[in-house]
Design a protein around this motif. Structure first.
Motif, PDB file in Angstrom:
ATOM      1  N   LEU A  99       0.835  -1.196   0.000  1.00 35.39           N
ATOM      2  CA  LEU A  99       0.000   0.000   0.000  1.00 35.39           C
ATOM      3  C   LEU A  99       0.874   1.252   0.000  1.00 35.39           C
ATOM      4  O   LEU A  99       0.588   2.217  -0.719  1.00 35.39           O
ATOM      5  CB  LEU A  99      -0.918  -0.026   1.234  1.00 35.39           C
ATOM      6  N   GLU A 152      -8.700  10.609  -4.299  1.00 37.15           N
ATOM      7  CA  GLU A 152      -8.682   9.154  -4.087  1.00 37.15           C
ATOM      8  C   GLU A 152      -7.363   8.699  -3.472  1.00 37.15           C
ATOM      9  O   GLU A 152      -7.338   7.828  -2.608  1.00 37.15           O
ATOM     10  CB  GLU A 152      -8.934   8.410  -5.404  1.00 37.15           C
ATOM     11  N   ARG A 155      -7.500   9.590   0.095  1.00 44.56           N
ATOM     12  CA  ARG A 155      -8.385   8.675   0.812  1.00 44.56           C
ATOM     13  C   ARG A 155      -7.669   7.342   1.075  1.00 44.56           C
ATOM     14  O   ARG A 155      -7.737   6.775   2.169  1.00 44.56           O
ATOM     15  CB  ARG A 155      -9.661   8.436   0.008  1.00 44.56           C
ATOM     16  N   LEU A 156      -6.951   6.858   0.090  1.00 45.26           N
ATOM     17  CA  LEU A 156      -6.184   5.624   0.226  1.00 45.26           C
ATOM     18  C   LEU A 156      -5.101   5.776   1.306  1.00 45.26           C
ATOM     19  O   LEU A 156      -4.905   4.885   2.132  1.00 45.26           O
ATOM     20  CB  LEU A 156      -5.558   5.259  -1.119  1.00 45.26           C
ATOM     21  N   GLY A 158      -5.188   7.847   3.802  1.00 46.90           N
ATOM     22  CA  GLY A 158      -5.864   7.910   5.098  1.00 46.90           C
ATOM     23  C   GLY A 158      -6.248   6.530   5.600  1.00 46.90           C
ATOM     24  O   GLY A 158      -6.111   6.232   6.800  1.00 46.90           O
ATOM     25  N   GLY A 159      -6.696   5.665   4.686  1.00 48.71           N
ATOM     26  CA  GLY A 159      -7.003   4.290   5.055  1.00 48.71           C
ATOM     27  C   GLY A 159      -5.777   3.533   5.495  1.00 48.71           C
ATOM     28  O   GLY A 159      -5.808   2.721   6.408  1.00 48.71           O
ATOM     29  N   ARG A 160      -4.669   3.814   4.853  1.00 50.64           N
ATOM     30  CA  ARG A 160      -3.388   3.172   5.206  1.00 50.64           C
ATOM     31  C   ARG A 160      -2.975   3.563   6.611  1.00 50.64           C
ATOM     32  O   ARG A 160      -2.538   2.748   7.407  1.00 50.64           O
ATOM     33  CB  ARG A 160      -2.333   3.548   4.179  1.00 50.64           C
ATOM     34  N   GLU A 161      -3.123   4.834   6.952  1.00 51.88           N
ATOM     35  CA  GLU A 161      -2.750   5.313   8.281  1.00 51.88           C
ATOM     36  C   GLU A 161      -3.658   4.733   9.362  1.00 51.88           C
ATOM     37  O   GLU A 161      -3.210   4.467  10.467  1.00 51.88           O
ATOM     38  CB  GLU A 161      -2.784   6.829   8.325  1.00 51.88           C
ATOM     39  N   ALA A 162      -4.919   4.505   9.019  1.00 51.18           N
ATOM     40  CA  ALA A 162      -5.862   3.926   9.989  1.00 51.18           C
ATOM     41  C   ALA A 162      -5.569   2.457  10.244  1.00 51.18           C
ATOM     42  O   ALA A 162      -5.879   1.941  11.322  1.00 51.18           O
ATOM     43  CB  ALA A 162      -7.286   4.087   9.477  1.00 51.18           C
ATOM     44  N   ALA A 163      -4.970   1.787   9.265  1.00 51.58           N
ATOM     45  CA  ALA A 163      -4.685   0.338   9.428  1.00 51.58           C
ATOM     46  C   ALA A 163      -3.552   0.121  10.328  1.00 51.58           C
ATOM     47  O   ALA A 163      -3.048   0.059  11.153  1.00 51.58           O
ATOM     48  CB  ALA A 163      -4.349  -0.283   8.081  1.00 51.58           C
TER      49      ALA A 163
END
Length: 163
Positions: A99, A152, A155-156, A158-163
């Motif tokens: 990612l 996008e 957003r990707l 941000g999703g990576r940081e949340a994981a």
């Protein structure tokens, strides 16, 4: 006794009662059930295997059968090992690494696209910035499809940081 368990006893007529025959999976189950310490383990001589159950006729057959049994046992151990929690953690780390690579690559491509569409406002100093900062600059100045792509990518990220 171990020999009789492994290969089965020989009947007077030559049959093998209770033996696993030459099926590597059945022999592997028998081997897995044995509780013999490997420090004191001595492999059965091929002649003993031949005489005990009549399962093999030659040393080559014996070696081939043992190889097949070992392969079955190894595959079972590998399958059990991959069912563990460590494998899930390993896959998660690999996914996060991929990612990161994708986010960086997409950010670079977005910056290149922005540079082509806005050459005067994109100087050389921006190329040396980290991907996240470049993406912020691109998002502020981009229009149309590039703006959507930058959203996008963010957003990707941000999703990576949340994981």
């Amino acid at each position: 006794m171990l020999q009789r368990y492994w290969f089965g006893g020989r009947r007077r007529g030559g049959g093998v009662p209770g033996g696993a025959g030459t099926d590597p999976a059945a022999l592997a189950e028998r081997a897995a059930a044995l509780r013999t310490g490997m420090d004191s383990f001595v492999p059965i001589d091929w002649e003993a295997a031949r005489d005990c159950g009549g399962v093999v006729r030659t040393r080559e057959e014996y070696i081939d059968l043992l190889r097949s049994v070992c392969t079955v046992l190894a595959r079972k151990k590998i399958a059990r090992a991959y069912q563990g929690r460590d494998v899930e953690l390993l896959q998660m780390v690999r996914m996060l690494d991929e990612l990161d690579n994708v986010i960086n690559l997409l950010s670079e491509r977005a910056a290149e696209w922005y540079q082509v569409t806005n050459p005067p406002s994109f100087s050389r100093k921006y190329r040396s910035l980290p991907a996240k900062k470049m993406l912020t600059i691109v998002r502020k100045g981009a229009k149309g499809g590039l703006s959507d792509v930058a959203d996008e990518i963010e957003r990707l990220a941000g999703g990576r940081e949340a994981a």
